[in-house]
Design a protein around this motif. Structure first.
Motif, PDB file in Angstrom:
ATOM      1  N   MET A  46       0.833  -1.200   0.000  1.00 38.44           N
ATOM      2  CA  MET A  46       0.000   0.000   0.000  1.00 38.44           C
ATOM      3  C   MET A  46       0.871   1.255   0.000  1.00 38.44           C
ATOM      4  O   MET A  46       0.623   2.196  -0.755  1.00 38.44           O
ATOM      5  CB  MET A  46      -0.901  -0.037   1.246  1.00 38.44           C
ATOM      6  N   PHE A  47       1.922   1.251   0.825  1.00 40.58           N
ATOM      7  CA  PHE A  47       2.811   2.413   0.871  1.00 40.58           C
ATOM      8  C   PHE A  47       3.526   2.624  -0.451  1.00 40.58           C
ATOM      9  O   PHE A  47       3.713   3.755  -0.898  1.00 40.58           O
ATOM     10  CB  PHE A  47       3.840   2.271   2.000  1.00 40.58           C
ATOM     11  N   ARG A  48       3.931   1.523  -1.062  1.00 43.73           N
ATOM     12  CA  ARG A  48       4.647   1.660  -2.331  1.00 43.73           C
ATOM     13  C   ARG A  48       3.729   2.192  -3.429  1.00 43.73           C
ATOM     14  O   ARG A  48       4.185   2.852  -4.355  1.00 43.73           O
ATOM     15  CB  ARG A  48       5.305   0.339  -2.715  1.00 43.73           C
ATOM     16  N   LEU A  49       2.438   1.908  -3.294  1.00 42.70           N
ATOM     17  CA  LEU A  49       1.473   2.484  -4.237  1.00 42.70           C
ATOM     18  C   LEU A  49       1.301   3.976  -3.963  1.00 42.70           C
ATOM     19  O   LEU A  49       1.260   4.790  -4.886  1.00 42.70           O
ATOM     20  CB  LEU A  49       0.121   1.783  -4.103  1.00 42.70           C
ATOM     21  N   LEU A  50       1.219   4.328  -2.673  1.00 41.35           N
ATOM     22  CA  LEU A  50       1.022   5.731  -2.309  1.00 41.35           C
ATOM     23  C   LEU A  50       2.219   6.599  -2.696  1.00 41.35           C
ATOM     24  O   LEU A  50       2.073   7.761  -3.036  1.00 41.35           O
ATOM     25  CB  LEU A  50       0.779   5.856  -0.795  1.00 41.35           C
ATOM     26  N   THR A  51       3.429   5.997  -2.656  1.00 41.66           N
ATOM     27  CA  THR A  51       4.630   6.769  -2.975  1.00 41.66           C
ATOM     28  C   THR A  51       4.962   6.714  -4.458  1.00 41.66           C
ATOM     29  O   THR A  51       6.046   7.138  -4.851  1.00 41.66           O
ATOM     30  CB  THR A  51       5.846   6.239  -2.201  1.00 41.66           C
ATOM     31  N   THR A  52       4.087   6.165  -5.262  1.00 44.68           N
ATOM     32  CA  THR A  52       4.239   6.049  -6.720  1.00 44.68           C
ATOM     33  C   THR A  52       5.335   5.074  -7.134  1.00 44.68           C
ATOM     34  O   THR A  52       5.728   5.046  -8.295  1.00 44.68           O
ATOM     35  CB  THR A  52       4.535   7.402  -7.415  1.00 44.68           C
ATOM     36  N   ASP A  71       0.318  11.759 -12.435  1.00 41.67           N
ATOM     37  CA  ASP A  71       1.017  12.937 -11.900  1.00 41.67           C
ATOM     38  C   ASP A  71       2.047  12.551 -10.849  1.00 41.67           C
ATOM     39  O   ASP A  71       2.208  13.233  -9.843  1.00 41.67           O
ATOM     40  CB  ASP A  71       0.003  13.902 -11.263  1.00 41.67           C
ATOM     41  N   TYR A  72       2.735  11.446 -11.099  1.00 36.56           N
ATOM     42  CA  TYR A  72       3.637  10.962 -10.050  1.00 36.56           C
ATOM     43  C   TYR A  72       4.713  11.981  -9.691  1.00 36.56           C
ATOM     44  O   TYR A  72       5.170  12.047  -8.552  1.00 36.56           O
ATOM     45  CB  TYR A  72       4.258   9.614 -10.430  1.00 36.56           C
ATOM     46  N   GLU A  73       5.101  12.803 -10.671  1.00 30.05           N
ATOM     47  CA  GLU A  73       6.159  13.776 -10.374  1.00 30.05           C
ATOM     48  C   GLU A  73       5.702  14.827  -9.364  1.00 30.05           C
ATOM     49  O   GLU A  73       6.466  15.227  -8.493  1.00 30.05           O
ATOM     50  CB  GLU A  73       6.648  14.430 -11.656  1.00 30.05           C
ATOM     51  N   ALA A  74       4.435  15.240  -9.500  1.00 35.17           N
ATOM     52  CA  ALA A  74       3.899  16.221  -8.554  1.00 35.17           C
ATOM     53  C   ALA A  74       3.840  15.619  -7.155  1.00 35.17           C
ATOM     54  O   ALA A  74       4.122  16.285  -6.153  1.00 35.17           O
ATOM     55  CB  ALA A  74       2.512  16.658  -8.999  1.00 35.17           C
ATOM     56  N   ILE A  75       3.511  14.333  -7.091  1.00 36.52           N
ATOM     57  CA  ILE A  75       3.396  13.684  -5.785  1.00 36.52           C
ATOM     58  C   ILE A  75       4.756  13.576  -5.104  1.00 36.52           C
ATOM     59  O   ILE A  75       4.889  13.793  -3.903  1.00 36.52           O
ATOM     60  CB  ILE A  75       2.744  12.294  -5.938  1.00 36.52           C
ATOM     61  N   ARG A  76       5.768  13.269  -5.902  1.00 43.10           N
ATOM     62  CA  ARG A  76       7.082  13.020  -5.301  1.00 43.10           C
ATOM     63  C   ARG A  76       7.636  14.218  -4.551  1.00 43.10           C
ATOM     64  O   ARG A  76       8.422  14.046  -3.619  1.00 43.10           O
ATOM     65  CB  ARG A  76       8.067  12.540  -6.365  1.00 43.10           C
TER      66      ARG A  76
ATOM     67  N   THR B 204      18.521   2.200  -0.326  1.00 41.61           N
ATOM     68  CA  THR B 204      18.594   3.651  -0.493  1.00 41.61           C
ATOM     69  C   THR B 204      17.957   4.099  -1.802  1.00 41.61           C
ATOM     70  O   THR B 204      17.477   5.221  -1.904  1.00 41.61           O
ATOM     71  CB  THR B 204      20.055   4.126  -0.454  1.00 41.61           C
ATOM     72  N   ILE B 205      17.943   3.198  -2.781  1.00 44.46           N
ATOM     73  CA  ILE B 205      17.390   3.588  -4.075  1.00 44.46           C
ATOM     74  C   ILE B 205      15.901   3.888  -3.934  1.00 44.46           C
ATOM     75  O   ILE B 205      15.348   4.727  -4.641  1.00 44.46           O
ATOM     76  CB  ILE B 205      17.672   2.499  -5.147  1.00 44.46           C
ATOM     77  N   GLU B 206      15.260   3.219  -2.959  1.00 46.19           N
ATOM     78  CA  GLU B 206      13.834   3.448  -2.753  1.00 46.19           C
ATOM     79  C   GLU B 206      13.588   4.863  -2.263  1.00 46.19           C
ATOM     80  O   GLU B 206      12.636   5.526  -2.663  1.00 46.19           O
ATOM     81  CB  GLU B 206      13.324   2.428  -1.740  1.00 46.19           C
ATOM     82  N   GLN B 207      14.478   5.319  -1.396  1.00 52.47           N
ATOM     83  CA  GLN B 207      14.356   6.678  -0.879  1.00 52.47           C
ATOM     84  C   GLN B 207      14.608   7.694  -1.997  1.00 52.47           C
ATOM     85  O   GLN B 207      13.932   8.705  -2.075  1.00 52.47           O
ATOM     86  CB  GLN B 207      15.376   6.865   0.261  1.00 52.47           C
ATOM     87  N   ILE B 208      15.580   7.384  -2.852  1.00 46.46           N
ATOM     88  CA  ILE B 208      15.885   8.286  -3.967  1.00 46.46           C
ATOM     89  C   ILE B 208      14.728   8.299  -4.972  1.00 46.46           C
ATOM     90  O   ILE B 208      14.365   9.340  -5.502  1.00 46.46           O
ATOM     91  CB  ILE B 208      17.190   7.833  -4.668  1.00 46.46           C
ATOM     92  N   ASN B 209      14.137   7.139  -5.200  1.00 48.77           N
ATOM     93  CA  ASN B 209      13.083   7.046  -6.204  1.00 48.77           C
ATOM     94  C   ASN B 209      11.850   7.874  -5.860  1.00 48.77           C
ATOM     95  O   ASN B 209      11.091   8.228  -6.752  1.00 48.77           O
ATOM     96  CB  ASN B 209      12.671   5.585  -6.407  1.00 48.77           C
ATOM     97  N   VAL B 210      11.626   8.163  -4.589  1.00 50.97           N
ATOM     98  CA  VAL B 210      10.456   8.971  -4.250  1.00 50.97           C
ATOM     99  C   VAL B 210      10.797  10.457  -4.199  1.00 50.97           C
ATOM    100  O   VAL B 210       9.970  11.274  -3.860  1.00 50.97           O
ATOM    101  CB  VAL B 210       9.796   8.546  -2.918  1.00 50.97           C
ATOM    102  N   THR B 211      12.041  10.806  -4.535  1.00 53.29           N
ATOM    103  CA  THR B 211      12.393  12.230  -4.613  1.00 53.29           C
ATOM    104  C   THR B 211      12.212  12.678  -6.064  1.00 53.29           C
ATOM    105  O   THR B 211      12.065  11.850  -6.958  1.00 53.29           O
ATOM    106  CB  THR B 211      13.860  12.468  -4.206  1.00 53.29           C
ATOM    107  N   PRO B 212      12.251  13.987  -6.312  1.00 57.70           N
ATOM    108  CA  PRO B 212      12.106  14.446  -7.698  1.00 57.70           C
ATOM    109  C   PRO B 212      13.347  14.187  -8.560  1.00 57.70           C
ATOM    110  O   PRO B 212      13.367  14.596  -9.706  1.00 57.70           O
ATOM    111  CB  PRO B 212      11.860  15.955  -7.549  1.00 57.70           C
ATOM    112  N   VAL B 213      14.370  13.500  -8.026  1.00 57.69           N
ATOM    113  CA  VAL B 213      15.569  13.228  -8.821  1.00 57.69           C
ATOM    114  C   VAL B 213      15.201  12.359 -10.020  1.00 57.69           C
ATOM    115  O   VAL B 213      14.616  11.298  -9.862  1.00 57.69           O
ATOM    116  CB  VAL B 213      16.626  12.486  -7.965  1.00 57.69           C
ATOM    117  N   GLY B 214      15.558  12.811 -11.207  1.00 55.72           N
ATOM    118  CA  GLY B 214      15.253  12.046 -12.416  1.00 55.72           C
ATOM    119  C   GLY B 214      16.182  10.864 -12.548  1.00 55.72           C
ATOM    120  O   GLY B 214      17.287  10.884 -12.020  1.00 55.72           O
ATOM    121  N   LYS B 215      15.704   9.842 -13.252  1.00 61.10           N
ATOM    122  CA  LYS B 215      16.544   8.651 -13.349  1.00 61.10           C
ATOM    123  C   LYS B 215      17.814   8.940 -14.136  1.00 61.10           C
ATOM    124  O   LYS B 215      18.869   8.400 -13.842  1.00 61.10           O
ATOM    125  CB  LYS B 215      15.765   7.478 -13.947  1.00 61.10           C
TER     126      LYS B 215
END
Lengths: 302, 367
Positions: A46-52, A71-76, B204-215
């Motif tokens: 569920m969390f991985r879905l919420l975090t895109t 809009d995953y970029e806006a969410i991030r 750590t990649i999971e933490q990076i992936n949720v930031t606006p950092v592009g791949k």
């Protein structure tokens, strides 16, 4: 009250396992929302879905009004995420980690210092220590600081208190309550039922399905069966004996005692006598109020 | 600029790694000062046992001749051929030279005699080269004896070999570019791969992936430090080779760098493909190791491609390091220009495009 998170009929397969099956729930802005369930219930999915990080197979998820797929970029840039496993750079120092996560969100520590001040102040004396060398409780505080440093509107915490000592756990929940006052929406998951009552609302989840959503108090109150707490010398044997009894509906082990429900109004004295005749010693039997865990067990059973 | 912060982080982590910075210093030293001496194809110190059944002046002279050669160590004399072979079995001798009875008599009277050479070919190169060196010495000796005694020497074709581009067959000239290739493979292929997979493994990649950092920024920040280090080590090695052994590239230095850059792009792209498809360091490590063995053994680095069977040559056609090495040798040793190597450059460029395209396709932030 505005909705911060909306999960609409979401299903997700992970390999051969149906991790989530038609899940619906919504979280209000500024709410402290708990996802309560055992390991493998689907909380992390569920969390991985919420975090895109994951895309749902079916259904839609919106966070702060944005769709997690489109809009995953806006969410991030709006969410702060603290994964279940410590995932900061162990070879960078406390300060460097915080600086790094501030800069990848194009901000600075100073800009949002108010928000993290209370938490970060506790680890600031160790700011030149490498993150890998911190204790469990300090790691958790650092991770929370890093998740907050860009002032997210939604904070997602996946099992933040797993592997943390009871005092630190208590402190952690105090911090969450403070953050709530800043009008940050917080979704937190935990396998500990005693933490559930710290949330505004909770969703009980098991095998990828939501069992019930309500306030912790209502969930406990909904438990309308009479409940007896039984203690004895040999709990395991006692549990097996009780489960064999005809009038007993359920019997679960709760640490140093057993919680027993009956299909008809129980006769406490008669029950005790029956057990003594079966050779069980040191018995104490007391009627008790049901907790969330009792409700959970009951709901999971149905 | 996010890339700047990412790079800052990468360099910090690299500096703090307990092993990597030391390897950066160790590589050039080993490659220039140690490996050229140990990867020699020249066979020396061949241990010879002589079984002298003749025991004449001439047989003594022959023995002496062998003893004086810089390729052989005379380790002993045995009274019989069987005992000589026993020495080979024990490992105390590599070659047994059996001088028959009446060697001197036959040499002078009939101007001909047989000599038996038995070599231990467990180590094929040593056995083969050892016995041919010994052959050459014996033949020279025979000619000398014949002319001393005024006997007619059979006229023979006198072959003069001229080794172009590496006059003295100095294997170091041949080996150093090859060894530098290995370092580029390690630095620009292995290191970034393991680095990315370790971020996966640690989480750590999971933490990076949720930031606006592009791949793209994330990956480029991983590659740039290793590209830079690859080129630095490359330069240092060539500089040291010039200082120590006086090797200087015959051709245009820029052509060599173009070759190196194209090759580095391939190796790092390949590493990315591996890292995208591996979940753990162990997986990535073994896949890389396997592929690099194929890359190296089929590249002509140690054995010429043209002496491989046709099917192997066909496979080698699709082996990118092969083109890199071809260019390197032809520019470094022969001083070739770009046009003479255009095909190899083109092949490398094609492989670069393919592998990096694949790398982008296989990298996903979501699933």
């Amino acid at each position: 009250m505005a909705t911060a998170i909306n999960v609409n009929n979401v299903s997700k397969r992970q390999g051969n396992v149906e991790a989530l099956k038609g899940v619906n729930f919504s979280v209000n802005r500024g709410e402290l929302y708990g996802l309560i369930g055992p390991d493998g219930a689907g909380k992390t999915t569920m969390f991985r879905l919420l975090t895109t990080l994951l895309v749902p197979d079916e259904g839609t998820v919106t966070v702060d009004g944005f769709d997690t797929v489109k809009d995953y970029e806006a969410i991030r840039s709006r969410v702060g995420y603290m994964p279940g496993r410590f995932s900061l750079y162990q070879d960078l120092t406390v300060e460097e980690n915080l600086k790094f996560f501030a800069s990848v969100f194009s901000t600075t520590i100073e800009e949002n210092y108010d928000l993290i001040k209370d938490i970060y102040a506790q680890i600031e004396p160790f700011k030149h220590r490498r993150a890998g060398k911190l204790s469990g409780g300090m790691k958790q505080k650092l991770a929370l600081s890093c998740a907050l440093v860009h002032k997210p509107s939604v904070l997602l915490l996946d099992e933040p208190t797993t592997g943390v000592d009871p005092v630190s756990r208590y402190e952690f929940w105090q911090m969450l309550h403070k953050l709530k006052e800043e009008n940050i929406t917080i979704v937190v998951s935990t396998p500990y039922m005693d933490e559930a009552k710290m949330c505004d609302r909770i969703a009980l989840i098991n095998h990828g399905q939501i069992l019930k959503i309500s306030t912790p108090k209502d969930i406990a109150d909904d438990f309308n069966d009479a409940l007896l707490e039984v203690k004895g010398e040999n709990l395991y044997k006692l549990m097996l004996e009780i489960r064999k009894m005809r009038t007993v509906k359920s019997c679960y082990s709760f640490g140093d005692s057993l919680h027993v429900t009956f299909s008809e109004t129980p006769d406490t004295e008669g029950f005790k006598k029956e057990l003594s005749e079966l050779g069980q010693g040191g018995l104490t039997i007391t009627p008790i109020e049901a907790g969330i865990e009792d409700s959970y067990m009951k709901l999971a059973d149905e | 600029m996010i890339l700047k912060y990412l790079l800052e982080k990468e360099f910090k982590q690299f500096r703090r790694n307990p092993i990597f910075p030391r390897l950066m210093v160790a590589f050039p030293i080993l490659i220039i000062f140690v490996f050229p001496w140990v990867t020699t194809f020249e066979v020396q110190n061949i241990k010879v046992t002589v079984v002298d059944d003749d025991n004449s002046t001439l047989s003594h002279r022959l023995t002496h001749e062998i003893e004086n050669s810089r390729y052989f160590n005379l380790v002993g004399a045995e009274p019989s051929y069987q005992l000589g072979l026993a020495d080979v079995e024990k490992g105390t001798a590599d070659v047994v030279l059996d001088i028959p009875r009446d060697f001197e008599k036959n040499m002078i009277r009939r101007s001909g005699s047989n000599i038996q050479i038995s070599a231990n070919a467990v180590n094929g190169i040593k056995g083969n080269i050892g016995s041919s060196y010994l052959n050459a010495i014996v033949a020279q000796f025979a000619t000398k004896i014949a002319s001393e005694h005024g006997l007619k020497v059979q006229p023979a074709v006198n072959v003069i070999t001229q080794n172009r581009f590496n006059e003295y067959l100095d294997y170091k000239k041949f080996m150093i570019p090859a060894l530098i290739t290995m370092v580029l493979i390690l630095l620009c292929g292995f290191f970034p791969t393991l680095n990315i997979v370790s971020e996966k493994e640690i989480g750590t990649i999971e933490q990076i992936n949720v930031t606006p950092v592009g791949k793209a920024s994330f990956i480029i920040a991983k590659l740039i430090p290793y590209w830079a280090m690859g080129l630095i080590v490359f330069t240092v090695c060539f500089f040291l080779a010039w200082l120590t052994y006086g090797f200087a590239p015959q051709g245009n230095v820029l052509l060599i760098y173009l070759d190196a850059v194209l090759f580095i792009m391939f190796m790092s792209g390949f590493g990315l493909v591996v890292s995208n498809n591996s979940a753990t360091m162990q997986q990535a490590m073994f896949v890389m190791f396997f592929c690099i063995m194929v890359f190296i053994l089929m590249s002509g680095l140690f054995t010429p491609i043209h002496s491989m069977p046709q099917w192997a040559q066909d496979i080698a056609f699709f082996n990118p390091p092969r083109y890199y090495i071809e260019i390197m040798r032809s520019v470094f040793l022969k001083g070739s220009n770009f046009m003479e190597n255009w095909f190899s450059y083109m092949m490398l460029a094609i492989f670069d495009l393919l592998i990096n395209f694949w790398a982008i396709l296989s990298y996903r932030k979501q699933s």
